[in-house]
Enzyme design. Sequence first.
Site, PDB file in Angstrom:
ATOM      1  N   ARG A 167       0.810  -1.217   0.000  1.00  0.00           N
ATOM      2  CA  ARG A 167       0.000   0.000   0.000  1.00  0.00           C
ATOM      3  C   ARG A 167       0.856   1.286   0.000  1.00  0.00           C
ATOM      4  NH1 ARG A 167      -3.269  -3.168  -1.580  1.00  0.00           N
ATOM      5  NH2 ARG A 167      -5.235  -3.724  -0.572  1.00  0.00           N
ATOM      6  N   SER A 215     -11.181  -0.476   1.969  1.00  0.00           N
ATOM      7  CA  SER A 215     -10.625  -0.997   3.218  1.00  0.00           C
ATOM      8  C   SER A 215     -10.161   0.151   4.109  1.00  0.00           C
ATOM      9  CB  SER A 215      -9.443  -1.923   2.927  1.00  0.00           C
ATOM     10  OG  SER A 215      -9.861  -3.055   2.185  1.00  0.00           O
ATOM     11  N   GLU A 285      -5.632   2.530   6.323  1.00  0.00           N
ATOM     12  CA  GLU A 285      -5.257   2.512   4.912  1.00  0.00           C
ATOM     13  C   GLU A 285      -5.822   3.739   4.188  1.00  0.00           C
ATOM     14  OE1 GLU A 285      -6.274  -0.256   1.038  1.00  0.00           O
ATOM     15  OE2 GLU A 285      -5.675  -1.243   2.893  1.00  0.00           O
TER      16      GLU A 285
END
Length: 290
Positions: A167, A215, A285
């Site tokens: 990420r 998410s 995130e």
Amino acid sequence: MIKTLSSFGCKILKDEPLSKYCSFKIGGPADFFIEILNEQALLEFLKVMSGGKFYVLSGGTNVLFSDKGYRGAIIRLAGDFRKISVLKNEISCGSGVLLSDVLKIALENDLVGLEYMAGIPGTVGGAVYGNTGSKDEWISAAIKTVEVYKNLRKELVNKEEIVFGYRKSGLENCIISKVNFSLKKDTKNGSLKKISENIRKRLETQPLNMPNAGSIFKNPNGFSVGKLIEEAGLKGKCVGGAQISKLHGNFIVNTGGALAKDVLTLIDLVKERIKEKFSIDLETEIKIIK
């Protein structure tokens, strides 16, 4: 600034509600919301805003804007930054191109390597910035070069020079303007089956019918946040108009009229409960923009 950017055809809005530009449908007004249409306008904006506060918005699919809005300029790359072209097994596209459009072009040209992106919302720039992917497949694997703006200069960066991770891309201090993908030719039409399967899985496991930002938390090494939240008994928990999804624990949905403060309260609750129950520190995130 307004007069100069207007001369480039840029769209400039004052006190624009940010809830209109993100998948969460949450957020107060920004001082300025600006659509940058070409490289000249982008360079001019960067010169004018040197030292000023601004945020580059991609598809708006993984952000949470403050209820108070944003004191500065939110910019979105459009116009020339949404162009896409194909040469042999390479796709070149501006950072403002939708992931779904890249996948469509790849299919039309029998190019494979991006099937896992099926059903993932957002733009190329945001996907590369956050190294979007699924399980063991990441967008970084298909990248050849990335064009960025840094310190008022345009640079072409080879994939090998970029430190991709879970990420993240290491491009946090840059503005991504263009991405070149290197794919493989495959005329067997096997991609359609993979794409259909990926979309089916997302529809079955994610609350795509309600406003959300994807998410909320990164998965800790060896763990699924969704399962941890379920085991902690938090699925379905509500605060105001925000709710931890009953379908997937790592999603928070806007059931109607949710505020950023509602979402943040749920985020803090989840972090606290997971820490107490599993001794795991969760990291968000989504980008929380104030």
